[in-house]
Design an enzyme around this catalytic site. Structure first.
Site, mmCIF file in Angstrom:
data_model
loop_
_atom_site.group_PDB
_atom_site.id
_atom_site.type_symbol
_atom_site.label_atom_id
_atom_site.label_comp_id
_atom_site.label_asym_id
_atom_site.label_seq_id
_atom_site.Cartn_x
_atom_site.Cartn_y
_atom_site.Cartn_z
ATOM 1 N N PRO A 132 1.992 -12.716 -1.484
ATOM 2 C CA PRO A 132 1.647 -12.924 -0.069
ATOM 3 C C PRO A 132 2.659 -12.361 0.924
ATOM 4 C CG PRO A 132 1.193 -14.917 -1.311
ATOM 5 C CD PRO A 132 1.885 -13.980 -2.251
ATOM 6 N N GLU A 379 -3.819 0.695 -4.035
ATOM 7 C CA GLU A 379 -2.850 1.471 -4.825
ATOM 8 C C GLU A 379 -1.816 2.172 -3.949
ATOM 9 O OE1 GLU A 379 -3.455 0.246 -7.307
ATOM 10 O OE2 GLU A 379 -5.321 0.672 -8.321
ATOM 11 N N GLU A 383 1.237 5.504 4.082
ATOM 12 C CA GLU A 383 2.679 5.636 4.320
ATOM 13 C C GLU A 383 3.461 5.672 3.003
ATOM 14 O OE1 GLU A 383 0.611 4.635 7.815
ATOM 15 O OE2 GLU A 383 0.630 3.524 5.918
#
Length: 401
Positions: A132, A379, A383
């Site tokens: 998270p 995946e 950036e």
């Protein structure tokens, strides 16, 4: 087969596989995809059909009951499936990554036990890196595995598991400090654990909870979940490869081929968006003629088709590089970056061609418009891909002296 996104140099077996999959997509996926997606319903019947076709074992070696095909064959298969419904290709992808990691890095006992069942679709795989609070920063993983006799005890919370509920095997990345003194680089103190569980939600084994599905804008049907470990005991023989501290390398190898997969998904979705756009442009009339005869629309179709073709070529190149045994992180990063960005643009152009009807849930392009953004993130974000590409280019073009 369409004129776009053709692949030269395929064997007869590869062409037969792709023809079979495309026929399945046209007959079994496209007619029901939008309805199932709107209901956010897991495509059980479709998955069973792909299981019968042998897709779950496509890259698993023949000695373990698979078809022993190449990454290229797999990527082209994913492209076809994503053309029908991207969520189905996601179900296959996570399973494939775990099978690939087992094939490349598992102990012989782990291969013998898991791969035949995975090839048959009896065991469905998922893999788990993200948490998270960390996003793309894998080095910041806080989930931990501590040795306790013949077991490891795992604690922590993971995020964004595709197949989290429907899978029965999850490759989970945790920090393990055993044998790694303080000050060791974070990526050298991570381990991949092979966690078997029951399919479903709630407590799926003692110490392991799958709370439920995350409600998403798109990419529906497939279950995306959290994973909570609270005193989860895992036998030491379920450490991937039998050695701690190698988990980061295992996961990055899996993600590398996963990026080829995401590129293939982008190609498939973009191809379907082009098909919808070029078809609608010939049916819709304005000012006394089909809008396809207006120069503005022809320019748009030309740009869309060129992007579909370019993305496909880069995806094929990345897959072939990996199949050859060469390092392909540069090619995989480029393919994933370009295909996902082009997919978003082609889908948006098809959406614009549909005009107001593209905003209606009665039209398939509305579904694609909500699905494409996931590819910009999955995946590794754009950036992250640019960082990988930039670093590799500096390695290749480093000034000497």
């Amino acid at each position: 087969m369409t004129r776009l996104a053709q692949t030269e140099g395929l064997t007869d077996i590869q062409r037969e596989i792709l023809s079979t999959v495309r026929d399945f997509v046209d007959k079994e996926i496209l007619p029901v995809a939008t309805e199932l997606e709107h209901r956010d319903e897991y495509p059980s019947q479709i998955v069973e059909g792909l299981k019968e076709l042998g897709v779950f074992g496509l890259m698993i070696p023949e000695e373990y009951g698979g078809l022993g095909e190449s990454l290229l064959t797999y990527a082209l298969t994913v492209e076809e499936i994503a053309r029908g419904w991207m969520s189905v290709s996601g179900i296959i992808n996570t399973h494939f990554i775990v099978a690939y990691m087992l094939k490349q890095h598992g102990t012989q006992e782990q291969k013998d036990y898991f791969l035949p069942k995975m090839a048959a679709g009896e065991i469905r795989g998922a893999f788990s890196m993200s948490e998270p609070a960390l996003g793309s920063d894998v080095s910041a993983i806080s989930s931990k595995g501590v040795r306790d006799g013949d077991d490891y005890v795992l604690n922590g919370q993971k995020m964004w598991l595709t197949n989290g509920g429907s899978s029965t095997l999850v490759a989970v990345l945790c920090r393990t400090d055993e044998g790694h003194p303080e000050g060791t680089a974070p990526h050298k103190s991570m381990t991949t654990f092979l966690v078997e569980k029951e399919a479903g939600f709630g407590e799926v084994r003692p110490g392991l909870t799958i709370p439920g599905k995350i409600d998403k804008m798109g990419y529906k049907g497939v279950d995306t979940t959290e994973l909570i470990m609270d005193g989860l005991r895992i036998p030491a023989d379920r450490v991937l490869g039998g050695e701690t501290g190698r988990g980061f390398y295992h996961m990055m190898d899996g993600v590398e081929v996963g990026r080829v997969n995401v590129a293939a998904r982008g190609c498939g979705v973009a191809q379907r968006a082009f098909e919808l756009g070029v078809s609608y442009a010939q049916q819709r009339h304005t000012f006394g003629k089909p809008i396809a005869q207006h120069q503005a629309i022809q320019f748009k179709l030309a740009e869309m088709a060129t992007k579909v073709e370019a993305a496909h070529a880069m995806m094929v190149n990345a897959a072939r590089k990996k199949d050859s045994g060469q390092r392909n992180d540069l090619e995989a990063g480029m393919a994933k970056y370009l295909a996902s960005e082009y997919c978003k643009e082609v889908v948006e152009d098809a959406f614009r061609i549909h005009g107001g009807y593209g905003f209606s849930k009665e039209y398939e392009i509305e579904r694609l418009y909500r699905e494409a953004p996931m590819l910009l993130i999955g995946e590794g974000t754009a950036e992250i891909q640019k960082m990988i590409i930039g670093r590799r280019l500096l390695e290749e073009y480093r000034i000497q002296g």
